[in-house]
Design an enzyme around this catalytic site. Sequence first.
Site, PDB file in Angstrom:
ATOM      1  CB  THR A   1      46.460  39.768  38.582  1.00 21.26           C
ATOM      2  OG1 THR A   1      45.374  39.826  37.650  1.00 21.26           O
ATOM      3  CG2 THR A   1      47.615  39.016  37.924  1.00 21.26           C
TER       4      THR A   1
ATOM      5  CB  CYS B   1      37.270  30.119  40.766  1.00 23.08           C
ATOM      6  SG  CYS B   1      37.806  28.571  40.044  1.00 23.08           S
TER       7      CYS B   1
ATOM      8  CG  HIS C   1      41.793  31.179  41.757  1.00 22.33           C
ATOM      9  ND1 HIS C   1      42.257  31.705  40.568  1.00 22.33           N
ATOM     10  CD2 HIS C   1      40.721  30.421  41.415  1.00 22.33           C
ATOM     11  CE1 HIS C   1      41.503  31.272  39.561  1.00 22.33           C
ATOM     12  NE2 HIS C   1      40.571  30.474  40.067  1.00 22.33           N
TER      13      HIS C   1
END
Lengths: 129, 187
Positions: free
Chosen positions: B38, B44, B61
């Site tokens: 998660t 981003c 990420h």
Amino acid sequence: MPAASSLKVLVVDDQLTMRALVRSGLQQIGVTQIQEAADGEDALRMVVERPVNLILSDYNMPKMDGLGLLRAVRTYGPTSKIAFIMLTGRADTDLVKRAAQFGVNNYLVKPFTVQGLRGKIEQVFGALT
Amino acid sequence: MMASRLPMAAAPTLATPQKINVIQGEYHVSADSNVMLTTVLGSCVSTCLHDPVAGVGGMNHFLLAEQTGRGTEDAMRYGAYAMEMLINGMLKLGARRERFQAKLFGGARMMAGLSDVGADNARFALKFIEDEGFVLTGHSLGGTAARRVEFWPSSGRARQRLNVAEEPAAAPPKVPVKVDLGEVELF
């Protein structure tokens, strides 16, 4: 003091994006004779047929990785003197040590800058014109 | 008289689900069906890669511009590196790049008036996936809302929750309208 335009460079990386970025960096420092290969096997075939001055190679690749390519290049007479710079990740200190044992000339940590790329090449060949 | 004894059914063994938060600049790969990855995204971008045959998946990420601040190509080199770390992690777990399926999230415009870093991130990620020949099976990019993304790496299932008010970037209304989009199963 070698001219950057006289250097023949082979860029080896399985990611097209990374190859394009390395090629662009080389062009910005004046290198014009650039070939590309997507893995170590293709790269080895290419340098045996048409020798280059410098191999800039990634480590993680399918078929033959960068270390395998380095060893193969160093053990075959006609290619054994080709300069070899390994592209590595930030945490690959063990890889750099092993590559040094097999005669790597330098290493460049990704993500790199054009100045960083130039600096590593100049450490091997001397200042580029 | 003895009471008849029924054979006891084996109790189902349910492993505790493991939730792993993937923060900016990091990635995580797994083949464990109990793992859920998660992250929360503003401008981003997160790439969720999955190999359906190997049952391996991973999430990164990244943010291009603020990581380097030295122009587009430096930013792209950073982005390509972030992708490469994820790809290499997948390959180490037995995935094959020719089977990669990708889902992209994020790239929102979080602050009106500033350069649209989110759009740059999204553009880079889309081009990377196309150039590398991966199959894009879903994406939710842009907008003005932050996203929470949840990704199950072994199955490739992903869902997102848009948790910020949707407001036009250029001309916000005098009275901000909160839009609760709730939890949305995407793919």
